[in-house]
Design a protein around this motif. Structure first.
Motif, PDB file in Angstrom:
ATOM      1  N   ASN A 146      10.276 -17.366  35.377  1.00 14.42           N
ATOM      2  CA  ASN A 146       9.917 -15.995  34.997  1.00 14.42           C
ATOM      3  C   ASN A 146       8.462 -15.680  35.344  1.00 14.42           C
ATOM      4  OD1 ASN A 146      12.457 -15.554  34.050  1.00 14.42           O
ATOM      5  ND2 ASN A 146      11.966 -15.989  31.899  1.00 14.42           N
ATOM      6  N   GLU A 147       7.573 -16.612  35.031  1.00 14.27           N
ATOM      7  CA  GLU A 147       6.150 -16.383  35.302  1.00 14.27           C
ATOM      8  C   GLU A 147       5.901 -16.246  36.805  1.00 14.27           C
ATOM      9  OE1 GLU A 147       3.377 -15.910  33.249  1.00 14.27           O
ATOM     10  OE2 GLU A 147       5.016 -15.618  31.814  1.00 14.27           O
ATOM     11  N   SER A 148       6.606 -17.035  37.588  1.00 15.48           N
ATOM     12  CA  SER A 148       6.354 -17.036  39.034  1.00 15.48           C
ATOM     13  C   SER A 148       6.805 -15.724  39.673  1.00 15.48           C
ATOM     14  CB  SER A 148       7.079 -18.207  39.706  1.00 15.48           C
ATOM     15  OG  SER A 148       8.447 -17.907  39.870  1.00 15.48           O
ATOM     16  N   MET A 149       7.677 -14.998  38.997  1.00 19.53           N
ATOM     17  CA  MET A 149       8.183 -13.758  39.582  1.00 19.53           C
ATOM     18  C   MET A 149       7.456 -12.513  39.070  1.00 19.53           C
ATOM     19  SD  MET A 149      12.201 -14.816  39.781  1.00 19.53           S
ATOM     20  CE  MET A 149      12.793 -13.524  40.863  1.00 19.53           C
ATOM     21  N   LYS A 150       6.479 -12.704  38.218  1.00 19.64           N
ATOM     22  CA  LYS A 150       5.702 -11.554  37.735  1.00 19.64           C
ATOM     23  C   LYS A 150       4.700 -11.116  38.805  1.00 19.64           C
ATOM     24  CE  LYS A 150       5.797 -12.309  32.734  1.00 19.64           C
ATOM     25  NZ  LYS A 150       5.020 -12.822  31.590  1.00 19.64           N
ATOM     26  N   PRO A 151       4.425  -9.812  38.869  1.00 20.32           N
ATOM     27  CA  PRO A 151       3.413  -9.363  39.827  1.00 20.32           C
ATOM     28  C   PRO A 151       2.011  -9.755  39.354  1.00 20.32           C
ATOM     29  CG  PRO A 151       4.185  -7.504  38.514  1.00 20.32           C
ATOM     30  CD  PRO A 151       4.989  -8.700  38.077  1.00 20.32           C
ATOM     31  N   PHE A 152       1.128  -9.936  40.319  1.00 25.09           N
ATOM     32  CA  PHE A 152      -0.298 -10.162  40.064  1.00 25.09           C
ATOM     33  C   PHE A 152      -0.597 -11.409  39.242  1.00 25.09           C
ATOM     34  CE2 PHE A 152       0.047  -5.559  40.727  1.00 25.09           C
ATOM     35  CZ  PHE A 152      -0.797  -5.440  41.812  1.00 25.09           C
ATOM     36  N   VAL A 153       0.314 -12.377  39.263  1.00 27.53           N
ATOM     37  CA  VAL A 153       0.027 -13.622  38.564  1.00 27.53           C
ATOM     38  C   VAL A 153      -0.930 -14.451  39.424  1.00 27.53           C
ATOM     39  CG1 VAL A 153       0.996 -15.814  37.776  1.00 27.53           C
ATOM     40  CG2 VAL A 153       2.159 -13.666  37.239  1.00 27.53           C
ATOM     41  N   SER A 154      -2.020 -14.869  38.839  1.00 26.39           N
ATOM     42  CA  SER A 154      -3.028 -15.600  39.592  1.00 26.39           C
ATOM     43  C   SER A 154      -2.939 -17.092  39.355  1.00 26.39           C
ATOM     44  CB  SER A 154      -4.415 -15.086  39.206  1.00 26.39           C
ATOM     45  OG  SER A 154      -4.568 -13.772  39.658  1.00 26.39           O
ATOM     46  N   SER A 155      -1.800 -17.542  38.973  1.00 23.93           N
ATOM     47  CA  SER A 155      -1.645 -18.950  38.637  1.00 23.93           C
ATOM     48  C   SER A 155      -0.348 -19.466  39.234  1.00 23.93           C
ATOM     49  CB  SER A 155      -1.620 -19.066  37.102  1.00 23.93           C
ATOM     50  OG  SER A 155      -1.623 -20.411  36.718  1.00 23.93           O
ATOM     51  N   LYS A 156      -0.415 -20.644  39.798  1.00 21.39           N
ATOM     52  CA  LYS A 156       0.790 -21.292  40.344  1.00 21.39           C
ATOM     53  C   LYS A 156       1.542 -21.953  39.189  1.00 21.39           C
ATOM     54  CE  LYS A 156       1.294 -22.279  44.441  1.00 21.39           C
ATOM     55  NZ  LYS A 156       1.998 -21.456  45.464  1.00 21.39           N
ATOM     56  N   GLN A 157       2.846 -21.750  39.114  1.00 16.63           N
ATOM     57  CA  GLN A 157       3.655 -22.369  38.053  1.00 16.63           C
ATOM     58  C   GLN A 157       4.089 -23.757  38.514  1.00 16.63           C
ATOM     59  OE1 GLN A 157       3.699 -20.443  35.238  1.00 16.63           O
ATOM     60  NE2 GLN A 157       2.487 -19.079  36.543  1.00 16.63           N
ATOM     61  N   LEU A 158       3.751 -24.762  37.726  1.00 18.66           N
ATOM     62  CA  LEU A 158       4.086 -26.151  38.088  1.00 18.66           C
ATOM     63  C   LEU A 158       5.081 -26.743  37.095  1.00 18.66           C
ATOM     64  CD1 LEU A 158       0.592 -27.736  38.933  1.00 18.66           C
ATOM     65  CD2 LEU A 158       2.253 -26.772  40.522  1.00 18.66           C
ATOM     66  N   LEU A 159       6.113 -27.361  37.633  1.00 16.12           N
ATOM     67  CA  LEU A 159       7.061 -28.093  36.788  1.00 16.12           C
ATOM     68  C   LEU A 159       6.589 -29.540  36.682  1.00 16.12           C
ATOM     69  CD1 LEU A 159      10.388 -26.742  38.351  1.00 16.12           C
ATOM     70  CD2 LEU A 159       9.511 -26.210  36.060  1.00 16.12           C
ATOM     71  N   MET A 160       6.327 -29.985  35.452  1.00 20.61           N
ATOM     72  CA  MET A 160       5.916 -31.366  35.238  1.00 20.61           C
ATOM     73  C   MET A 160       7.205 -32.159  34.982  1.00 20.61           C
ATOM     74  SD  MET A 160       2.798 -30.851  35.611  1.00 20.61           S
ATOM     75  CE  MET A 160       2.124 -32.464  35.232  1.00 20.61           C
ATOM     76  N   ILE A 161       7.561 -33.000  35.941  1.00 20.47           N
ATOM     77  CA  ILE A 161       8.896 -33.595  35.871  1.00 20.47           C
ATOM     78  C   ILE A 161       8.877 -34.955  35.176  1.00 20.47           C
ATOM     79  CG2 ILE A 161      10.925 -34.272  37.232  1.00 20.47           C
ATOM     80  CD1 ILE A 161       9.976 -32.097  39.258  1.00 20.47           C
ATOM     81  N   LYS A 162       8.033 -35.839  35.657  1.00 23.84           N
ATOM     82  CA  LYS A 162       7.856 -37.111  34.937  1.00 23.84           C
ATOM     83  C   LYS A 162       6.379 -37.326  34.700  1.00 23.84           C
ATOM     84  CE  LYS A 162      11.973 -39.792  35.811  1.00 23.84           C
ATOM     85  NZ  LYS A 162      12.569 -40.948  36.463  1.00 23.84           N
ATOM     86  N   ASN A 163       6.034 -37.759  33.525  1.00 22.13           N
ATOM     87  CA  ASN A 163       4.617 -37.976  33.237  1.00 22.13           C
ATOM     88  C   ASN A 163       4.301 -39.477  33.148  1.00 22.13           C
ATOM     89  OD1 ASN A 163       3.910 -35.160  32.924  1.00 22.13           O
ATOM     90  ND2 ASN A 163       5.300 -35.236  31.171  1.00 22.13           N
TER      91      ASN A 163
END
Lengths: 382, 382
Positions: free
Chosen positions: B365-382
């Motif tokens: 959802n965040e990645s599809m918002k307009p004017f988002v200045s941040s890359k959305q990262l999925l943290m898969i394994k920590n």
């Protein structure tokens, strides 16, 4: 295809270009010094403009002094016939990217007869037909003197109309077909503005070289005017369609019958350029050489990214200028090829309407009308 | 910068492209066979889509079988972190020019940890960090098995965010700066969409190579959101201006302070591409790599003819595909250069927001918002 700023006649406005980029770079040698007191010496009769503006208003038929003596590398040429091209209009309107130093003589193309040669002139003699290689010579006058290197000898066997219109449109077509994409017999190209002078030359050169042409023409307001479709087919066009057809589903069907075009030629812009680009194959090239619709070239982003399209421009005057000194043989070979095709009847002069120089206003007016399917020629000396 | 079809989020619709041109050409190896009966064997957890559509709807977190045995040239990778890029959205929406064979795992970029190596794998060992070279691997899952040649070892010293976002944006910037125009220290380039992932990489690479950057950003609706101008200047941008400024007379004044740009980078289209093209020098090149405004690239005819502009596209996935077999050293050298710049602090990961894999809907959802200045990262394994 040149460009002009007159509304309604299919030219586009240069406002977006903004400023003069090449003051006198091409036409310095065409400058004339007008003297109002013609008490002595020889004179030529020519179409002169002392200010930029509407060609119908600013052009005047005037006497222009002609030098008595020739320098060793000069020729004196009696102009026989010269066309009125859209780019001539631009130049007089002051909207072309290079401007003449005023006062100037109009006209950039035409054929003349060598009247006299300087002592060191070789390869040309009295009675030869010659054409100016570069624009800017000021061809709309009865006599001019020029350095012989600025002219090229052509055979008179191709006829007056052919030679008079040889310098701008056929080379534009020739170079666009030769220099950007390696076309082979059996390949296909697509062009809009196919009834333009360049478009007609493209059709004929492609036919001579076994390349299929998909030709888009503007839907004409008066269908009784002139049967463009049959005329272009008679010249060798493989397919001729209207702009309306270009944007229809039928176009997709039609194009399936041909190898997908690697080359598109655009002299219209706007929706027409969009439609032509869409039909190109992957890694295709779209060359823009005019903007008849006065709208910008508009290309889907996906065609650049996913279809790896290249869009570039071609400007005949610049190509000739860039090559006249170091690649003169390339230029001579091209004109030789074009004349050979002309002599074989494979490349014809465009349809034309002839005007005596004294009736130049008719020629100017006709050339600026929209949808005119005839090149206006000034008959200067008969 | 990839492209997607969601309205209002700065992506453009692919409708004009029309059809699938590369079915499975890039992502055949990402295909997964889902079995609903997981009674035996190992499983990975991943984001799977069984049909094309809205990513928020069609993506499901599911268990995916993982083979017990490795072939000799295979590696087993535990994905650590993977971004959500616009092109990932396109792929799931089914609007990208190549389509996955369904069901498929989402995600094309990311960094993983080598868990096991086949007998003939060289140059990689357990514990190494690796990134996929080509898109299509399906990075949004905890574990995957792949041919080792599809992955590249990277140093872990650059950090997780950097490595996870190394494969798409930095190479796009790198190749566009290297392969089209010969830029020298002191030269200038101009780009729009300068706050995009690619735009930020362009700014940093250009700064590292002493190339001035004129950066155009969209005027943001909420000025309190994020100070883009200062952020980009802090990254090394020479000038940062808004779209509004680009089209004003002030832009002409500003550009006078720099060598006229030979290179323009366009990921917006429409008026923005028109404005950027206008400021290029003669024979300049405009590269299109995205279309955030969802409007086509629009260029004045005069720029093609009289300014001899070239417009082309760049597609990182295609460049990598074209070079992975025959020019692997070129690819390795590029990633080595990029990592070296990363280690020196001259190239940083984009600003990011991190999400656990289980919270993937927030990331989408965040990645599809307009004017988002941040890359959305999925943290898969920590």
């Amino acid at each position: 295809m040149g460009v002009a700023s007159k509304s309604g006649c299919g030219y586009f406005k240069m406002a977006s270009f903004g400023k003069v980029i090449r003051k006198n770079s091409l036409n310095a040698f065409s400058r004339v010094v007008l003297r109002r007191d013609f008490t002595r010496g020889r004179h030529s009769l020519g179409l002169v403009y002392g200010e930029y503006g509407d060609p119908g208003t600013v052009l005047k038929l005037e006497e222009i002094p002609v030098a008595e003596d020739l320098k060793d590398d000069e020729i004196e040429v009696d102009m026989l016939c010269a066309p009125v091209n859209p780019s001539d209009m631009n130049q007089i309107q002051g909207t072309y990217p290079f401007k003449s130093e005023l006062p100037a003589v109009g006209g950039n193309e035409g054929v003349g007869l060598v009247r006299r040669c300087g002592l060191r002139v070789t390869g040309m003699k009295e009675g030869d037909w010659v054409i100016p290689i570069l624009p800017g010579v000021g061809t709309w006058r009865s006599t001019l003197i020029s350095n012989c290197n600025k002219f090229l000898k052509v055979s008179s066997s191709t006829g007056l109309d052919f030679a008079a219109t040889l310098q701008v449109n056929p080379p534009t077509a020739y170079r666009m077909l030769k220099d950007f994409v390696s076309l082979q017999p059996g390949d296909t190209l697509i062009q809009n503005g196919a009834n333009s002078g360049v478009g007609q030359a493209v059709i004929q050169l492609a036919a001579a070289w076994d390349i299929s042409t998909i030709n888009v023409v503007r839907t004409r307001p008066d269908s009784s005017d002139f049967d463009v479709i049959n005329y272009l087919k008679e010249l060798g066009a493989t397919e001729v369609v209207t702009e309306e057809f270009l944007h229809s589903h039928k176009m997709k069907e039609l194009i399936k019958g041909y190898s997908r075009p690697a080359l598109g030629l655009n002299c219209v812009g706007g929706d027409s350029s969009t439609g032509v680009a869409k039909l190109l194959k992957e890694k295709g090239t779209l060359i823009t050489y005019g903007g008849m619709s006065r709208k910008p070239v508009t290309i889907a982003t996906s065609l650049f990214i996913f279809k790896q399209l290249t869009c570039i421009g071609y400007w005949n005057g610049l190509w000739l200028t860039n090559n006249i000194t170091n690649n003169r043989a390339l230029i001579e070979d091209m004109f030789h090829d074009l004349c050979t095709l002309g002599e074989k009847g494979l490349l014809r002069a465009p349809r034309s309407t002839k005007h005596e120089l004294i009736n130049y206003k008719n020629a100017i007016n006709e050339s600026m009308k929209p949808f005119v399917s005839s090149k206006q020629l000034l008959m200067i000396k008969n």
